[in-house]
Scaffold this motif. Structure first.
Motif, PDB file in Angstrom:
ATOM      1  N   LEU A  62      -0.988   7.256 -23.599  1.00  0.00           N
ATOM      2  CA  LEU A  62      -1.990   7.815 -22.690  1.00  0.00           C
ATOM      3  C   LEU A  62      -3.086   6.808 -22.377  1.00  0.00           C
ATOM      4  CD1 LEU A  62      -3.141  10.198 -21.132  1.00  0.00           C
ATOM      5  CD2 LEU A  62      -4.243  10.973 -23.241  1.00  0.00           C
ATOM      6  N   VAL A  63      -3.546   6.094 -23.392  1.00  0.00           N
ATOM      7  CA  VAL A  63      -4.565   5.064 -23.163  1.00  0.00           C
ATOM      8  C   VAL A  63      -4.030   3.995 -22.207  1.00  0.00           C
ATOM      9  CG1 VAL A  63      -5.913   3.237 -24.249  1.00  0.00           C
ATOM     10  CG2 VAL A  63      -5.734   5.474 -25.354  1.00  0.00           C
ATOM     11  N   GLY A  64      -2.790   3.567 -22.412  1.00  0.00           N
ATOM     12  CA  GLY A  64      -2.195   2.581 -21.517  1.00  0.00           C
ATOM     13  C   GLY A  64      -2.094   3.086 -20.091  1.00  0.00           C
ATOM     14  N   LEU A  65      -1.733   4.364 -19.923  1.00  0.00           N
ATOM     15  CA  LEU A  65      -1.631   4.931 -18.583  1.00  0.00           C
ATOM     16  C   LEU A  65      -2.984   5.024 -17.901  1.00  0.00           C
ATOM     17  CD1 LEU A  65       0.962   7.792 -19.244  1.00  0.00           C
ATOM     18  CD2 LEU A  65       1.352   5.677 -17.974  1.00  0.00           C
ATOM     19  N   LEU A  66      -4.030   5.322 -18.665  1.00  0.00           N
ATOM     20  CA  LEU A  66      -5.367   5.430 -18.084  1.00  0.00           C
ATOM     21  C   LEU A  66      -5.914   4.063 -17.675  1.00  0.00           C
ATOM     22  CD1 LEU A  66      -6.981   8.085 -20.460  1.00  0.00           C
ATOM     23  CD2 LEU A  66      -6.129   8.430 -18.137  1.00  0.00           C
ATOM     24  N   VAL A  67      -5.560   3.030 -18.414  1.00  0.00           N
ATOM     25  CA  VAL A  67      -6.059   1.688 -18.118  1.00  0.00           C
ATOM     26  C   VAL A  67      -5.247   1.025 -17.005  1.00  0.00           C
ATOM     27  CG1 VAL A  67      -6.380  -0.631 -19.101  1.00  0.00           C
ATOM     28  CG2 VAL A  67      -6.983   1.390 -20.451  1.00  0.00           C
ATOM     29  N   PHE A  68      -3.991   1.422 -16.851  1.00  0.00           N
ATOM     30  CA  PHE A  68      -3.059   0.738 -15.948  1.00  0.00           C
ATOM     31  C   PHE A  68      -3.605   0.513 -14.536  1.00  0.00           C
ATOM     32  CE2 PHE A  68       0.293   1.017 -12.725  1.00  0.00           C
ATOM     33  CZ  PHE A  68       1.053  -0.089 -13.060  1.00  0.00           C
ATOM     34  N   THR A  77       0.283   0.288  -8.448  1.00  0.00           N
ATOM     35  CA  THR A  77      -0.309   1.584  -8.786  1.00  0.00           C
ATOM     36  C   THR A  77       0.263   2.697  -7.922  1.00  0.00           C
ATOM     37  OG1 THR A  77      -2.360   0.504  -9.484  1.00  0.00           O
ATOM     38  CG2 THR A  77      -2.468   2.858  -8.974  1.00  0.00           C
ATOM     39  N   PHE A  78       0.364   2.445  -6.623  1.00  0.00           N
ATOM     40  CA  PHE A  78       0.794   3.495  -5.698  1.00  0.00           C
ATOM     41  C   PHE A  78       2.305   3.516  -5.520  1.00  0.00           C
ATOM     42  CE2 PHE A  78       1.549   5.162  -1.379  1.00  0.00           C
ATOM     43  CZ  PHE A  78       0.922   6.393  -1.495  1.00  0.00           C
ATOM     44  N   GLN A  79       2.876   2.380  -5.131  1.00  0.00           N
ATOM     45  CA  GLN A  79       4.286   2.337  -4.772  1.00  0.00           C
ATOM     46  C   GLN A  79       5.200   2.511  -5.982  1.00  0.00           C
ATOM     47  OE1 GLN A  79       5.545   2.211  -1.778  1.00  0.00           O
ATOM     48  NE2 GLN A  79       3.746   1.728  -0.547  1.00  0.00           N
ATOM     49  N   VAL A  80       4.835   1.938  -7.105  1.00  0.00           N
ATOM     50  CA  VAL A  80       5.711   1.989  -8.274  1.00  0.00           C
ATOM     51  C   VAL A  80       5.323   3.126  -9.215  1.00  0.00           C
ATOM     52  CG1 VAL A  80       6.535   0.720 -10.302  1.00  0.00           C
ATOM     53  CG2 VAL A  80       6.215  -0.475  -8.125  1.00  0.00           C
ATOM     54  N   ALA A  81       4.087   3.093  -9.733  1.00  0.00           N
ATOM     55  CA  ALA A  81       3.688   4.092 -10.725  1.00  0.00           C
ATOM     56  C   ALA A  81       3.582   5.484 -10.122  1.00  0.00           C
ATOM     57  CB  ALA A  81       2.359   3.683 -11.362  1.00  0.00           C
ATOM     58  N   GLY A  82       2.909   5.612  -8.979  1.00  0.00           N
ATOM     59  CA  GLY A  82       2.756   6.930  -8.374  1.00  0.00           C
ATOM     60  C   GLY A  82       4.090   7.547  -7.986  1.00  0.00           C
ATOM     61  N   VAL A 210      -5.580   4.550  -6.418  1.00  0.00           N
ATOM     62  CA  VAL A 210      -6.091   4.996  -7.722  1.00  0.00           C
ATOM     63  C   VAL A 210      -6.246   6.518  -7.787  1.00  0.00           C
ATOM     64  CG1 VAL A 210      -8.008   4.837  -9.352  1.00  0.00           C
ATOM     65  CG2 VAL A 210      -7.162   2.762  -8.213  1.00  0.00           C
ATOM     66  N   PRO A 211      -6.882   7.191  -6.811  1.00  0.00           N
ATOM     67  CA  PRO A 211      -6.961   8.656  -6.883  1.00  0.00           C
ATOM     68  C   PRO A 211      -5.590   9.326  -6.900  1.00  0.00           C
ATOM     69  CG  PRO A 211      -8.562   7.832  -5.317  1.00  0.00           C
ATOM     70  CD  PRO A 211      -7.685   6.672  -5.676  1.00  0.00           C
ATOM     71  N   PHE A 212      -4.667   8.832  -6.072  1.00  0.00           N
ATOM     72  CA  PHE A 212      -3.337   9.441  -6.065  1.00  0.00           C
ATOM     73  C   PHE A 212      -2.645   9.235  -7.403  1.00  0.00           C
ATOM     74  CE2 PHE A 212       1.260   9.332  -5.277  1.00  0.00           C
ATOM     75  CZ  PHE A 212       1.435  10.562  -4.665  1.00  0.00           C
ATOM     76  N   TYR A 213      -2.797   8.066  -7.995  1.00  0.00           N
ATOM     77  CA  TYR A 213      -2.187   7.797  -9.302  1.00  0.00           C
ATOM     78  C   TYR A 213      -2.692   8.784 -10.348  1.00  0.00           C
ATOM     79  CZ  TYR A 213      -1.318   5.536 -13.787  1.00  0.00           C
ATOM     80  OH  TYR A 213      -0.939   5.285 -15.084  1.00  0.00           O
ATOM     81  N   PHE A 214      -3.994   8.989 -10.401  1.00  0.00           N
ATOM     82  CA  PHE A 214      -4.535   9.901 -11.414  1.00  0.00           C
ATOM     83  C   PHE A 214      -4.164  11.352 -11.118  1.00  0.00           C
ATOM     84  CE2 PHE A 214      -7.478   6.372 -12.474  1.00  0.00           C
ATOM     85  CZ  PHE A 214      -7.231   6.334 -13.837  1.00  0.00           C
ATOM     86  N   LEU A 215      -4.041  11.709  -9.850  1.00  0.00           N
ATOM     87  CA  LEU A 215      -3.582  13.050  -9.502  1.00  0.00           C
ATOM     88  C   LEU A 215      -2.163  13.282 -10.000  1.00  0.00           C
ATOM     89  CD1 LEU A 215      -3.819  15.748  -7.949  1.00  0.00           C
ATOM     90  CD2 LEU A 215      -3.005  14.526  -5.912  1.00  0.00           C
ATOM     91  N   VAL A 216      -1.269  12.331  -9.704  1.00  0.00           N
ATOM     92  CA  VAL A 216       0.124  12.468 -10.129  1.00  0.00           C
ATOM     93  C   VAL A 216       0.224  12.383 -11.647  1.00  0.00           C
ATOM     94  CG1 VAL A 216       2.449  11.543  -9.875  1.00  0.00           C
ATOM     95  CG2 VAL A 216       0.889  11.476  -7.952  1.00  0.00           C
ATOM     96  N   LEU A 217      -0.556  11.494 -12.258  1.00  0.00           N
ATOM     97  CA  LEU A 217      -0.514  11.346 -13.713  1.00  0.00           C
ATOM     98  C   LEU A 217      -0.934  12.629 -14.409  1.00  0.00           C
ATOM     99  CD1 LEU A 217      -0.210   9.621 -16.276  1.00  0.00           C
ATOM    100  CD2 LEU A 217      -2.593   8.895 -15.951  1.00  0.00           C
TER     101      LEU A 217
END
Length: 377
Positions: A62-68, A77-82, A210-217
Motif C-alpha cells: 500500500l505504501v508503494g502504491l501511494l508513493v508510485f 501513472t495513467f496509461q499503465v497503472a490506471g 494522479v487523481p484518476f490513479y487514486f480514484l481507481v486505486l
C-alpha cells in the motif's frame, strides 16, 4: 441463508455429511480464507476477520502504491497503472466466480460493458442521444444495470457446469456485442459514445493522471478487501463448499442455485465498477470495447495472475498492459496477440496457478535449498 442457520447446519450436519469439526469436507483442504470456529461453533467477530485480511506485506504494498504516482511519469501513472487497476477489477470478478465458486464466465467484460453503456446513455457525451442525467444518478443506475445483467447471466448459466457454462456466457457476450454494433437508436451502432469523461467534483479533474490513479486505486483496494472479507464470511465459505461438492452442500440444506446466483451478483457489481472506470479511462465506449477479443482477454488476465488469489487478477493485468504497451517496441503491433498467447501457454503449462503459483514454487525451492545447506552445516 442467515449466519445463524449457516452455523447450525454446519454443526448439525458435520458427522452425517462427512464434515470434520471445523466444518470442512473430510479429505479436503479447508477452503482458502475460511473462518476459524470456536468450540461452541461460533465464528470469530467481524473485526478479527478484517484484521486477518490485512497483513504486513499489504501495508508495504500500500505504501508503494501511494508513493508510485509521485515518482513515476504521468504516462506510467495513467496509461499503465490506471488501466491495469481498472482491468484488474473486471478480472477480479472472474476470479471470484471461478476461484471461489468454480464457475468460469466469459461474460464479465459484457457485464462491465452494460454498466459502461448505461453510464454513457444516461450521462453526458458528445453523442446527441445521451440523456444528460446528473452524474450520481447515472453512476448508480449503471452499477445497478451491470449487476442485474450479471444476475440474469448467472440465473441462465448456473444450472450448467464446465464447458457448457463457458459456452453459454460466451454466447451472451457475443449477442450483446452484435446488439451494440447493430442498434443505432440506443447504442449508436459502431460509433458508440465519445467523450464520456468523469465529472468535475470538488474542482478536481478526475481524468488527470494522479487523481484518476487514486480514484481507481481506492476502488481497486475496496474490491480486493471486499473479496478477501467475503471469502472468510459464512457466504464465502458456503460458496467454496458448493464449489468442492455441490451435492453434499445441497444435502446439508443449502440452496446451491441461490448461492451461485448471489455470487454472480457480487461479481457483477465488481465488474460494473471496473466497467465505469474503463469508460472514464478511454473516454469512450464502442462495440469493440465488449468484443470477443476482450471477453477472452479478461480470462487471460485472470489466469496469468492466478485464479485462486484476489491479488492475482491485478498482477495479470499489469503484465497484460505492459506487454500491450511496450511489445510494439520489440515486435509488430499486429503480433501482440502472439506474445500474449505464448505467455498464456507458458503460464498454463508451467504454473497452473499463474504468476503467484510460480512465485510460491520458486520460494519453496529456495527455502528448501537453504534448509538443506543448514542441515549440512
Amino acid at each position: 441463508m442467515s449466519a445463524a442457520r449457516w452455523r447450525k447446519a454446519m454443526n448439525s450436519g458435520a458427522g452425517a455429511a462427512g464434515f470434520d469439526a471445523h466444518s470442512h469436507p473430510v479429505g479436503r483442504v479447508a477452503p482458502a480464507g475460511a473462518p476459524r470456529h470456536t468450540g461452541t461453533g461460533e465464528t470469530r467477530p467481524t473485526w478479527e476477520r478484517i484484521r486477518d485480511a490485512i497483513s504486513p506485506h499489504h501495508i508495504v504494498v500500500l505504501v508503494g502504491l501511494l508513493v508510485f504516482p509521485f515518482v513515476a511519469s504521468p504516462f506510467l501513472t495513467f496509461q499503465v497503472a490506471g488501466q491495469s487497476l481498472a482491468l484488474g477489477l473486471v478480472a477480479l470478478s472472474l476470479m471470484f466466480l471461478a476461484g471461489y465458486g468454480g464457475m468460469v464466465s466469459l461474460a464479465q467484460m459484457t457485464v462491465a460493458g452494460v454498466a459502461g453503456y448505461t453510464l454513457a446513455i444516461l450521462g453526458t457525451s458528445s453523442t446527441a442521444i445521451s440523456l444528460g442525467w446528473p452524474w450520481p444518478m447515472a453512476i448508480l443506475v449503471a452499477l445497478a444495470a451491470g449487476t442485474l445483467a450479471s444476475v440474469l447471466i448467472g440465473w441462465l448459466s448456473v444450472r450448467t457446469e464446465g464447458i457448457y457454462t463457458i459456452m453459454i456466457t460466451l454466447a451472451m457476450g457475443v449477442a450483446f456485442y452484435y446488439l451494440c454494433l447493430q442498434n443505432y437508436t440506443v447504442f449508436n451502432g459502431f460509433q458508440g459514445f465519445q467523450k464520456v469523461h468523469p465529472p468535475m467534483v470538488l474542482g478536481v479533474d478526475w481524468r488527470s493522471p494522479v487523481p484518476f490513479y487514486f480514484l481507481v486505486l481506492s476502488l481497486a483496494l475496496l474490491g480486493y478487501f471486499a473479496v478477501k472479507y467475503i471469502a472468510r464470511a459464512p457466504f464465502g465459505v458456503a460458496l467454496q463448499g458448493i464449489r468442492d461438492n455441490p451435492r453434499r452442500m445441497n444435502a446439508l440444506g443449502y440452496n446451491v442455485t441461490a448461492h451461485r446466483v448471489a455470487a454472480y451478483a457480487v461479481a457483477g457489481l465488481i465488474a460494473s465498477v471496473g466497467g465505469v472506470l474503463l469508460v472514464w479511462y478511454n473516454g469512450l465506449i464502442t462495440p469493440g470495447s465488449v468484443g470477443t477479443s476482450w471477453l477472452i482477454n479478461v480470462l487471460v488476465i485472470a489466469v496469468l495472475g492466478g485464479m485462486r488469489h484476489p491479488i492475482g487478477p491485478f498482477l495479470g493485468a499489469i503484465v497484460f498492459v505492459l506487454l500491450q504497451t511496450f511489445a510494439v517496441d520489440v515486435i509488430d503491433r499486429e503480433r501482440f496477440n502472439l506474445v500474449i498467447g505464448v505467455a498464456f501457454l507458458a503460464i498454463v503449462l508451467f504454473s497452473p496457478d499463474g504468476l503467484l503459483g510460480l512465485w510460491a514454487h520458486l520460494r519453496a525451492r529456495l527455502q528448501g535449498g537453504r534448509s538443506v545447506s543448514t542441515s549440512l552445516r
